[in-house]
Design a protein around this motif. Structure first.
Motif, PDB file in Angstrom:
ATOM      1  N   ASN A 267       0.803  -1.227   0.000  1.00 57.70           N
ATOM      2  CA  ASN A 267       0.000   0.000   0.000  1.00 57.70           C
ATOM      3  C   ASN A 267       0.838   1.280   0.000  1.00 57.70           C
ATOM      4  N   GLY A 268       2.126   1.107  -0.225  1.00 54.04           N
ATOM      5  CA  GLY A 268       2.956   2.307  -0.405  1.00 54.04           C
ATOM      6  C   GLY A 268       3.470   2.942   0.857  1.00 54.04           C
ATOM      7  N   HIS A 269       3.260   2.291   2.006  1.00 59.26           N
ATOM      8  CA  HIS A 269       3.770   2.840   3.261  1.00 59.26           C
ATOM      9  C   HIS A 269       5.188   2.371   3.560  1.00 59.26           C
ATOM     10  N   ALA A 270       5.734   1.553   2.654  1.00 60.04           N
ATOM     11  CA  ALA A 270       7.102   1.084   2.873  1.00 60.04           C
ATOM     12  C   ALA A 270       7.787   0.972   1.516  1.00 60.04           C
ATOM     13  N   TYR A 271       9.094   0.996   1.556  1.00 60.65           N
ATOM     14  CA  TYR A 271       9.849   0.869   0.304  1.00 60.65           C
ATOM     15  C   TYR A 271      11.136   0.115   0.566  1.00 60.65           C
ATOM     16  N   GLU A 272      11.685  -0.396  -0.502  1.00 65.43           N
ATOM     17  CA  GLU A 272      12.924  -1.153  -0.409  1.00 65.43           C
ATOM     18  C   GLU A 272      14.078  -0.248  -0.799  1.00 65.43           C
ATOM     19  N   SER A 273      15.174  -0.379  -0.063  1.00 69.68           N
ATOM     20  CA  SER A 273      16.366   0.371  -0.408  1.00 69.68           C
ATOM     21  C   SER A 273      17.577  -0.459  -0.026  1.00 69.68           C
ATOM     22  N   ASP A 274      18.406  -0.744  -0.987  1.00 73.96           N
ATOM     23  CA  ASP A 274      19.589  -1.584  -0.756  1.00 73.96           C
ATOM     24  C   ASP A 274      19.235  -2.912  -0.098  1.00 73.96           C
ATOM     25  N   GLY A 275      18.062  -3.441  -0.427  1.00 69.07           N
ATOM     26  CA  GLY A 275      17.685  -4.748   0.093  1.00 69.07           C
ATOM     27  C   GLY A 275      16.953  -4.707   1.422  1.00 69.07           C
ATOM     28  N   SER A 276      17.010  -3.583   2.124  1.00 69.53           N
ATOM     29  CA  SER A 276      16.266  -3.452   3.366  1.00 69.53           C
ATOM     30  C   SER A 276      14.946  -2.747   3.095  1.00 69.53           C
TER      31      SER A 276
ATOM     32  N   ASP B 279      20.430   4.330   2.723  1.00 65.44           N
ATOM     33  CA  ASP B 279      19.876   5.284   1.781  1.00 65.44           C
ATOM     34  C   ASP B 279      18.377   5.397   2.003  1.00 65.44           C
ATOM     35  N   LYS B 280      17.997   6.368   2.834  1.00 67.56           N
ATOM     36  CA  LYS B 280      16.591   6.519   3.151  1.00 67.56           C
ATOM     37  C   LYS B 280      16.025   7.758   2.460  1.00 67.56           C
ATOM     38  N   GLU B 281      14.734   7.699   2.184  1.00 67.77           N
ATOM     39  CA  GLU B 281      14.089   8.833   1.527  1.00 67.77           C
ATOM     40  C   GLU B 281      14.004  10.039   2.459  1.00 67.77           C
ATOM     41  N   ASP B 282      13.864   9.740   3.730  1.00 69.41           N
ATOM     42  CA  ASP B 282      13.655  10.797   4.718  1.00 69.41           C
ATOM     43  C   ASP B 282      14.409  10.363   5.965  1.00 69.41           C
ATOM     44  N   ALA B 283      15.035  11.304   6.627  1.00 64.44           N
ATOM     45  CA  ALA B 283      15.846  10.954   7.800  1.00 64.44           C
ATOM     46  C   ALA B 283      15.018  10.251   8.866  1.00 64.44           C
ATOM     47  N   ARG B 284      13.704  10.526   8.879  1.00 62.59           N
ATOM     48  CA  ARG B 284      12.859   9.946   9.926  1.00 62.59           C
ATOM     49  C   ARG B 284      12.448   8.513   9.616  1.00 62.59           C
ATOM     50  N   ASP B 285      12.582   8.108   8.361  1.00 58.24           N
ATOM     51  CA  ASP B 285      12.178   6.749   7.996  1.00 58.24           C
ATOM     52  C   ASP B 285      12.968   5.734   8.823  1.00 58.24           C
ATOM     53  N   PHE B 286      12.298   4.674   9.161  1.00 60.31           N
ATOM     54  CA  PHE B 286      12.976   3.686  10.015  1.00 60.31           C
ATOM     55  C   PHE B 286      12.865   2.297   9.395  1.00 60.31           C
ATOM     56  N   ALA B 287      13.784   1.435   9.801  1.00 65.00           N
ATOM     57  CA  ALA B 287      13.868   0.104   9.193  1.00 65.00           C
ATOM     58  C   ALA B 287      12.762  -0.805   9.698  1.00 65.00           C
ATOM     59  N   LEU B 288      12.096  -1.459   8.786  1.00 67.47           N
ATOM     60  CA  LEU B 288      11.134  -2.501   9.130  1.00 67.47           C
ATOM     61  C   LEU B 288      11.808  -3.866   9.042  1.00 67.47           C
ATOM     62  N   TRP B 289      12.722  -3.958   8.097  1.00 73.65           N
ATOM     63  CA  TRP B 289      13.358  -5.252   7.813  1.00 73.65           C
ATOM     64  C   TRP B 289      14.773  -4.964   7.344  1.00 73.65           C
ATOM     65  N   LYS B 290      15.722  -5.577   8.019  1.00 75.86           N
ATOM     66  CA  LYS B 290      17.118  -5.298   7.690  1.00 75.86           C
ATOM     67  C   LYS B 290      17.714  -6.466   6.901  1.00 75.86           C
ATOM     68  N   LEU B 291      18.241  -6.139   5.778  1.00 76.39           N
ATOM     69  CA  LEU B 291      18.841  -7.146   4.896  1.00 76.39           C
ATOM     70  C   LEU B 291      19.985  -7.865   5.611  1.00 76.39           C
ATOM     71  N   VAL B 292      20.004  -9.203   5.505  1.00 83.13           N
ATOM     72  CA  VAL B 292      21.181  -9.937   5.972  1.00 83.13           C
ATOM     73  C   VAL B 292      21.635 -10.868   4.852  1.00 83.13           C
ATOM     74  N   GLY B 293      22.876 -11.306   4.948  1.00 77.27           N
ATOM     75  CA  GLY B 293      23.423 -12.180   3.916  1.00 77.27           C
ATOM     76  C   GLY B 293      22.818 -13.567   3.986  1.00 77.27           C
ATOM     77  N   PRO B 294      22.999 -14.367   2.934  1.00 78.46           N
ATOM     78  CA  PRO B 294      22.374 -15.693   2.834  1.00 78.46           C
ATOM     79  C   PRO B 294      22.740 -16.613   3.991  1.00 78.46           C
ATOM     80  N   ASP B 295      23.920 -16.451   4.568  1.00 74.21           N
ATOM     81  CA  ASP B 295      24.332 -17.358   5.630  1.00 74.21           C
ATOM     82  C   ASP B 295      24.343 -16.692   6.998  1.00 74.21           C
TER      83      ASP B 295
END
Length: 465
Positions: A131-140, A176-192
Motif C-alpha cells: 500500500n505504499g507505506h514502505a519501500y525497499e532500499s539496498d535490500g532493506s 539510503d533513506k528517503e527521509d531521515a525519519r524513515d525507520f527500518a522494518l526489515w534489515k537485509l542480511v546475507g544468505p548465511d
RNA sequence: GGCGGUGUAGCCAAGUGGUAAGGCAGAGGUCUGCAAAACCUUUAUUCAUCGGUUCAAUUCCGAUCACCGCCUCCA
C-alpha cells in the motif's frame, strides 16, 4: 469513574473500553539481553497495578506483555559469545520472569516472544509495501513516513525545529533513506548470516518496532483499548508502532496510551547506558525485601518521576512490616466485641481508595486511604476488641486493597516445629518465675532463628522476621 | 536549537482559589519485667524566588533560578 491520562490527547480522559466490560491491553515488555533494573520494574509494577485495578473494576482482561528476544544488542552479545541468540536470551528471559514474579506481579495472560512472530511481522511489512507505506532500499525495507501524515501524533514532536544542534546522533546516512525519519522494518542480511529469516522481500531480520505491532494485533486485534509502557518508548517506539499498524490497517491502533515516568537515582535517570542502576537482585542481595521494593516503586504515582533513595527503601521496609503486622493483628483478634464503628471506617477507606485509583491511578492518595484505615482500626484495637462484623469488614478491605496493590505480602500460616514451641513454652515458664535472664536468653536465641516474639496481654505472639 | 515535565518538612510525597493528606525518620508519653508491636502527642505561619490578578494563591498568570526528560539504544 475511571480516568487515565492519555498521551494521545495529553489529557485525563474517562476510560471507555471498546467492548463493554472487556479490556484488551498491551504493555511493552523487556528486551531480554541483561538483568532488568528496578527502573524497568517500576514500569512493570505500574503495569501490574493497572492490570489489577482493571480487574478490581470488574473488567474482563486480556493483557499481553511481550519479550523482545531479538535486537542489535542481542545479536552482538550472542555473536561475541559465539552462541545462538536463543541460547543468549533464554536465561535472561527466565531471570526476568523470576524477578517479575518475586516482585508480586501477576503474569499477563499472554507473554509472546518476538522471534516466534516473524511470520506476522512479514505479513505486516508485505501489506505496507503493497500500500505504499514502505519501500525497499539496498535490500532493506523502510517505513515511508511521508505516507503517514499523522506521524508524530503521539509524541507531538515537531520535526521541523529539531534538526540542528540537538541530538548528537542524528542518524547519519549509513542507509539510503528517503527521509531521515524513515525507520527500518526489515534489515537485509546475507544468505548465511544468523539470525535471518526468509521473506518475500528477501532474507533479513526485523527492525526494532515491528514486533510489537505484530504481537499486539495478533492477540488483541487491529484496534484495542490500552497500550502502555515506559515514557522513553513514547518516541520513537510507540510512534513507529502507530505508524506501522495504522499504516497497514487504516484503523486506529490503540485507544489509550499510557506512559510511566522514569525512576531517578541521585536525581539522575537510572539507566543501563548511564551505568547508575540497581537490579532487583542487587537490592535483594543487600537484604531488602521484594515487598518493600514493590511498595516503594508503586508509592509514587506513575506519571511522576520517582527519586530512588535507600532511606526511602528502608522506610518502605518499615511500612510494609507495619501492614503485615496489622493484618496479623486483625486476624488474631477474638471478634468478641459488640460495637461496629470500625465497619464505617472501612467503608470510608474503601471509597477513598477507589476514588484515588479512579483518578488516573493516584497510588499515593490510595495508600493514604489504606494507612488511614490501618491507623484508625489499630486505635480501636488498642482500646477494645473488634466485633466479628468489624473483623470481617477489615479483612475484606485488606484483601481488596491487596488485590490491587499487592503490598501486604503473602499470607503465611506456618506452624512452628516442636523445638521452637518448646522454647517458647520454656520462656513463658521462666517469665512466670520472673527469671528474666533466662527468658531474654531464649528470646535472643529465637531471634537468631528469625523468630520474633511479642508479649501481649493475650499471650505471646510470634512472627518470622 | 525545538518540545515537555518537575521544584511542598530530615527523606518519599498527596493536594486544592479559602488557608497544608499519608508514609518513613526524629522527640515526648502510654503499655511492658525489659523489649517488641500498637496507640497518643509533637515535627512546614508555609508550599524554589520575584512580581501580577483576586476579598483570598501553594493552587491562576508572567518572569527568574534550579533540576529531569524527549528530539539518539534504554522501562
Amino acid at each position: 469513574m475511571l480516568k487515565f491520562f492519555n498521551t494521545l490527547s495529553r489529557q485525563v480522559e474517562e476510560f471507555q473500553p471498546i467492548e463493554s466490560g472487556k479490556v484488551r491491553m498491551y504493555i511493552c515488555g523487556p528486551t531480554v539481553w541483561n538483568f532488568a533494573h528496578i527502573g524497568n520494574f517500576r514500569t512493570f509494577i505500574f503495569g501490574d497495578v493497572l492490570r489489577r485495578y482493571l480487574k478490581f473494576k470488574g473488567f474482563e482482561l486480556t493483557h499481553v506483555m511481550n519479550l523482545t528476544d531479538i535486537d542489535d544488542r542481542i545479536i552482538n552479545e550472542a555473536a561475541a559469545r559465539n552462541i545462538s541468540i536463543d541460547e543468549f536470551t533464554e536465561p535472561f528471559a527466565q531471570y526476568f520472569l523470576e524477578d517479575f514474579d518475586a516482585l508480586g506481579n501477576e503474569r499477563p495472560e499472554i507473554i509472546p516472544r518476538a522471534t516466534h512472530h516473524i511470520a506476522e511481522m512479514i505479513d505486516i511489512i508485505s501489506t505496507l509495501l503493497d500500500n505504499g507505506h514502505a519501500y525497499e532500499s539496498d535490500g532493506s525495507i523502510y517505513y515511508r513516513i511521508t505516507a503517514f501524515p499523522e506521524y508524530g501524533k503521539l509524541s507531538k514532536i515537531n520535526f521541523s525545529g529539531n534538526r540542528d544542534g540537538g541530538s548528537e546522533r542524528i542518524d547519519t546516512d549509513k542507509y539510503d533513506k528517503e527521509d531521515a525519519r524513515d525507520f527500518a522494518l526489515w534489515k537485509l542480511v546475507g544468505p548465511d548470516d544468523q539470525p535471518g529469516w526468509d521473506a518475500p522481500f528477501g532474507r533479513g531480520r526485523p527492525g526494532w518496532h515491528i514486533e510489537c505491532s505484530a504481537m499486539a494485533m495478533k492477540y488483541l486485534g487491529e484496534t484495542f483499548d490500552l497500550h502502555a509502557g515506559g515514557q522513553d518508548l513514547q518516541f520513537p517506539h510507540h510512534e513507529n508502532e502507530i505508524a506501522q499498524s495504522e499504516g497497514a490497517t487504516g484503523k486506529q491502533f490503540a485507544k489509550y496510551w499510557i506512559h510511566s515516568e522514569f525512576l531517578k537515582i541521585d536525581d539522575v535517570t537510572m539507566s543501563k547506558s548511564k551505568g547508575n542502576f540497581f537490579t532487583f537482585r542487587d537490592l535483594k542481595d543487600q537484604g531488602y525485601s521484594p515487598l518493600a521494593i514493590r511498595y516503594l516503586l508503586l508509592s509514587v504515582p506513575y506519571r511522576k518521576q520517582l527519586n530512588f533513595t535507600f532511606e526511602g527503601l528502608q522506610g518502605a521496609e518499615s511500612t510494609t512490616e507495619r501492614l503485615r503486622n496489622f493484618r496479623s493483628l486483625v486476624k488474631e483478634s477474638s471478634g468478641t466485641g459488640e460495637e461496629k464503628d470500625a465497619v464505617e471506617l472501612v467503608m470510608i477507606a474503601l471509597k477513598k481508595f477507589e476514588t484515588a485509583m479512579d483518578d488516573d491511578m493516584n497510588t499515593a492518595a490510595a495508600l493514604a486511604a489504606v494507612h488511614d484505615m490501618v491507623r484508625e482500626v489499630n486505635t480501636v484495637i488498642a482500646e477494645r476488641s473488634l466485633s466479628n462484623d468489624e473483623k470481617e469488614a477489615v479483612l475484606d478491605a485488606v484483601s481488596q486493597f491487596d488485590a490491587v496493590l499487592g503490598i501486604f505480602g503473602a499470607e503465611t500460616s506456618e506452624i512452628l516445629d516442636n523445638d521452637i514451641e518448646n522454647l517458647i513454652e520454656d520462656r513463658q515458664q521462666a517469665r512466670a518465675n520472673r527469671d528474666f535472664a533466662r527468658s531474654d536468653e531464649i528470646r535472643d536465641l529465637l531471634a537468631e532463628q528469625g523468630i520474633v516474639l511479642e508479649d501481649t496481654k493475650d499471650g505471646v505472639r510470634w512472627k518470622r522476621k
